[in-house]
Design a protein around this motif. Structure first.
Motif, PDB file in Angstrom:
ATOM      1  N   ALA A   1       0.858  -1.182   0.000  1.00  0.00           N
ATOM      2  CA  ALA A   1       0.000   0.000   0.000  1.00  0.00           C
ATOM      3  C   ALA A   1       0.890   1.226   0.000  1.00  0.00           C
ATOM      4  O   ALA A   1       1.789   1.346   0.842  1.00  0.00           O
ATOM      5  CB  ALA A   1      -0.902   0.003   1.233  1.00  0.00           C
ATOM      6  N   VAL A   2       0.654   2.134  -0.925  1.00  0.00           N
ATOM      7  CA  VAL A   2       1.513   3.304  -1.108  1.00  0.00           C
ATOM      8  C   VAL A   2       0.811   4.552  -0.609  1.00  0.00           C
ATOM      9  O   VAL A   2      -0.392   4.735  -0.840  1.00  0.00           O
ATOM     10  CB  VAL A   2       1.877   3.468  -2.599  1.00  0.00           C
ATOM     11  CG1 VAL A   2       2.624   4.782  -2.837  1.00  0.00           C
ATOM     12  CG2 VAL A   2       2.707   2.285  -3.074  1.00  0.00           C
TER      13      VAL A   2
ATOM     14  N   VAL B   1      -0.669  -1.060  -4.679  1.00  0.00           N
ATOM     15  CA  VAL B   1      -1.831  -0.184  -4.784  1.00  0.00           C
ATOM     16  C   VAL B   1      -1.394   1.246  -4.491  1.00  0.00           C
ATOM     17  O   VAL B   1      -0.827   1.521  -3.427  1.00  0.00           O
ATOM     18  CB  VAL B   1      -2.946  -0.611  -3.812  1.00  0.00           C
ATOM     19  CG1 VAL B   1      -4.177   0.278  -3.985  1.00  0.00           C
ATOM     20  CG2 VAL B   1      -3.316  -2.077  -4.024  1.00  0.00           C
ATOM     21  N   LEU B   2      -1.632   2.156  -5.441  1.00  0.00           N
ATOM     22  CA  LEU B   2      -1.331   3.577  -5.299  1.00  0.00           C
ATOM     23  C   LEU B   2      -2.618   4.363  -5.082  1.00  0.00           C
ATOM     24  O   LEU B   2      -3.714   3.858  -5.313  1.00  0.00           O
ATOM     25  CB  LEU B   2      -0.587   4.088  -6.521  1.00  0.00           C
ATOM     26  CG  LEU B   2       0.838   3.551  -6.671  1.00  0.00           C
ATOM     27  CD1 LEU B   2       0.932   2.605  -7.846  1.00  0.00           C
ATOM     28  CD2 LEU B   2       1.846   4.670  -6.803  1.00  0.00           C
TER      29      LEU B   2
ATOM     30  N   ASP C   1       5.596   6.828   1.529  1.00  0.00           N
ATOM     31  CA  ASP C   1       6.020   5.542   2.076  1.00  0.00           C
ATOM     32  C   ASP C   1       5.415   4.423   1.239  1.00  0.00           C
ATOM     33  O   ASP C   1       4.417   4.612   0.527  1.00  0.00           O
ATOM     34  CB  ASP C   1       5.569   5.409   3.535  1.00  0.00           C
ATOM     35  CG  ASP C   1       6.449   4.453   4.349  1.00  0.00           C
ATOM     36  OD1 ASP C   1       7.316   3.774   3.749  1.00  0.00           O
ATOM     37  OD2 ASP C   1       6.265   4.392   5.573  1.00  0.00           O
ATOM     38  N   VAL C   2       6.058   3.262   1.321  1.00  0.00           N
ATOM     39  CA  VAL C   2       5.573   2.045   0.687  1.00  0.00           C
ATOM     40  C   VAL C   2       5.488   0.994   1.781  1.00  0.00           C
ATOM     41  O   VAL C   2       6.502   0.607   2.364  1.00  0.00           O
ATOM     42  CB  VAL C   2       6.515   1.585  -0.449  1.00  0.00           C
ATOM     43  CG1 VAL C   2       6.027   0.274  -1.057  1.00  0.00           C
ATOM     44  CG2 VAL C   2       6.618   2.667  -1.521  1.00  0.00           C
ATOM     45  N   LEU C   3       4.268   0.549   2.094  1.00  0.00           N
ATOM     46  CA  LEU C   3       4.016  -0.370   3.202  1.00  0.00           C
ATOM     47  C   LEU C   3       3.778  -1.762   2.639  1.00  0.00           C
ATOM     48  O   LEU C   3       2.822  -1.978   1.896  1.00  0.00           O
ATOM     49  CB  LEU C   3       2.789   0.071   3.998  1.00  0.00           C
ATOM     50  CG  LEU C   3       2.850   1.372   4.814  1.00  0.00           C
ATOM     51  CD1 LEU C   3       4.039   1.390   5.758  1.00  0.00           C
ATOM     52  CD2 LEU C   3       2.813   2.608   3.946  1.00  0.00           C
ATOM     53  N   VAL C   4       4.643  -2.696   2.982  1.00  0.00           N
ATOM     54  CA  VAL C   4       4.597  -4.047   2.419  1.00  0.00           C
ATOM     55  C   VAL C   4       4.152  -5.032   3.487  1.00  0.00           C
ATOM     56  O   VAL C   4       4.621  -4.983   4.636  1.00  0.00           O
ATOM     57  CB  VAL C   4       5.972  -4.443   1.854  1.00  0.00           C
ATOM     58  CG1 VAL C   4       5.949  -5.869   1.319  1.00  0.00           C
ATOM     59  CG2 VAL C   4       6.404  -3.481   0.749  1.00  0.00           C
TER      60      VAL C   4
ATOM     61  N   PHE D   1      -5.292  -0.433   1.796  1.00  0.00           N
ATOM     62  CA  PHE D   1      -5.732   0.955   1.740  1.00  0.00           C
ATOM     63  C   PHE D   1      -4.533   1.846   1.393  1.00  0.00           C
ATOM     64  O   PHE D   1      -3.578   1.947   2.157  1.00  0.00           O
ATOM     65  CB  PHE D   1      -6.320   1.356   3.098  1.00  0.00           C
ATOM     66  CG  PHE D   1      -6.550   2.837   3.275  1.00  0.00           C
ATOM     67  CD1 PHE D   1      -7.614   3.458   2.660  1.00  0.00           C
ATOM     68  CD2 PHE D   1      -5.688   3.596   4.060  1.00  0.00           C
ATOM     69  CE1 PHE D   1      -7.827   4.828   2.822  1.00  0.00           C
ATOM     70  CE2 PHE D   1      -5.894   4.955   4.230  1.00  0.00           C
ATOM     71  CZ  PHE D   1      -6.960   5.575   3.608  1.00  0.00           C
ATOM     72  N   ALA D   2      -4.568   2.448   0.211  1.00  0.00           N
ATOM     73  CA  ALA D   2      -3.546   3.407  -0.212  1.00  0.00           C
ATOM     74  C   ALA D   2      -4.121   4.809  -0.079  1.00  0.00           C
ATOM     75  O   ALA D   2      -5.330   5.006  -0.219  1.00  0.00           O
ATOM     76  CB  ALA D   2      -3.124   3.141  -1.654  1.00  0.00           C
TER      77      ALA D   2
END
Length: 284
Positions: free
Chosen positions: A16-17, A47-48, A247-250, A212-213
Motif C-alpha cells: 500500500a503506497v 496499490v497507489l 512511504d511504501v508499506l509491504v 488501503f492506499a
C-alpha cells in the motif's frame, strides 16, 4: 458465492503506497509511480492512491480535463504513452499495479477509476468509482458496476475511497468470493478518525484483507493525511504509514490466517438474506 470460492493456496505479498503526486502532471506522476513500485520489494500487487496520475486536485482536474484524463477504449484498454514507465515497472517487477486515474470513456463519460497494469505491462481501466463524494459529482460520472481482480489464486474486490464508507460495497465484493479489498483513496488532513475506522471495519465486516492506499501531504486545502495500511481479516493493521511523508508499506497476506478468521467469525456464512425484516414498531 463466497462459500463456493476456495481459499488461496499460497501467501501473497502486497504493498500500500502513500504518495504525493504533482497536480496535472500525468507523465511525471507515472515516473514517480514507477519509482514507488520499484520500492515494493517482493510485492505481487502494489496499490497507489486515488487519482494518483493527475493528482486529486479538483482545480487542475477542472482546468485541463484533456491533459489530466487518460482515454479508455470500449473494452477498457488504455494505450497512453505517458504510462510507459509504469508499464515497465510492472513488467520488470512481475507486479500487478493498481493506480488511480481520471478516465475518459468512448461515450464521453469521465470517471474516477482504478487502472490495473498487469505483469505484461498491459493497462486496463478496471473499475470506476461508484460512490462519488461531494464536489466530485461536478467533474465525474459514477461507475456502473463492481469489479473483482484475480491475482494468482487470490480474489480482490476493487473500491475507491468513498466506496469503502458503504458497508454494502465491501459486502458485495465478499459475496463475489473476495479474499481482499483494494482501496486507492484520498483522505484530507483532519479525517484520520474516519480513515482508520472505515477500512478496518470493512475488513472485519467481511473477514477479508483490506489494502488501503492514500495520498499524503500537498498544499491546503488539498493536503492529505497518509496512513496507508494493510488490514488483516479482523481489521487489525499489519502495517500502517505515518500521517505525513511518502512511504511504501509491504505486508504478506496469509491464507491460513484468512481461514482461521472465517472459521472463528462466520458472519458471511451466518448472515440473513434480509436482516432486520420484518420489523416491529414499539411506542415508549
Amino acid at each position: 458465492m463466497s462459500q463456493a470460492v476456495p481459499l488461496p493456496a499460497h501467501p501473497l505479498t502486497v504493498a500500500a503506497v502513500q504518495g504525493t503526486p504533482v497536480p496535472g502532471d500525468v507523465a511525471g506522476n507515472a515516473v514517480r509511480a514507477a519509482a514507488l513500485v520499484g520500492r515494493a520489494e517482493g510485492a505481487r500487487i502494489v496499490v497507489l492512491p486515488e487519482l494518483y496520475l493527475p493528482a486529486y486536485h479538483p482545480p487542475a482536474l477542472a482546468a485541463d480535463p484533456v491533459g489530466t484524463d487518460v482515454a479508455a477504449s470500449a473494452d477498457g484498454r488504455v494505450a497512453d504513452a505517458r504510462l510507459d514507465p509504469l508499464r515497465a515497472a510492472a513488467r520488470d517487477g512481475g507486479t500487478t499495479v493498481v493506480v488511480g486515474a481520471a478516465v475518459r470513456h468512448p461515450d464521453g463519460r469521465r470517471t474516477i477509476s482504478s487502472l490495473v497494469v498487469d505483469r505484461s505491462g498491459a493497462v486496463r481501466a478496471a473499475y470506476d468509482k461508484q460512490q462519488l463524494w461531494s464536489g466530485e459529482r461536478e467533474l465525474f460520472d459514477p461507475g456502473r458496476r463492481g469489479a473483482t481482480l484475480v491475482v494468482d489464486d487470490w480474489r480482490f474486490g476493487l473500491g475507491i475511497c468513498y466506496d469503502g464508507c458503504f458497508p454494502e460495497h465491501g459486502r458485495a465484493a465478499a459475496l463475489d468470493g473476495a479474499h481482499g479489498y483494494l482501496c486507492p483513496s484520498g483522505y484530507l488532513a483532519g479525517s484520520a478518525h474516519r480513515r482508520d475506522l472505515y477500512y478496518a471495519a470493512r475488513a472485519l465486516d467481511n473477514t477479508m484483507y483490506v489494502v488501503f492506499a492514500n495520498a499524503v501531504d500537498g498544499a491546503d486545502p488539498w493536503r492529505f493525511n497518509g496512513g496507508a495500511a494493510v488490514y488483516d481479516p479482523q481489521g487489525r493493521p499489519l502495517v500502517r504509514g505515518a500521517d505525513s511523508g511518502e512511504d511504501v508499506l509491504v505486508a504478506t497476506l496469509d491464507p491460513a490466517a484468512l481461514a482461521a478468521t472465517r472459521a472463528a467469525h462466520s458472519m458471511l456464512a451466518d448472515r440473513l438474506t434480509e436482516p432486520g425484516l420484518p420489523r416491529t414498531t414499539l411506542v415508549g
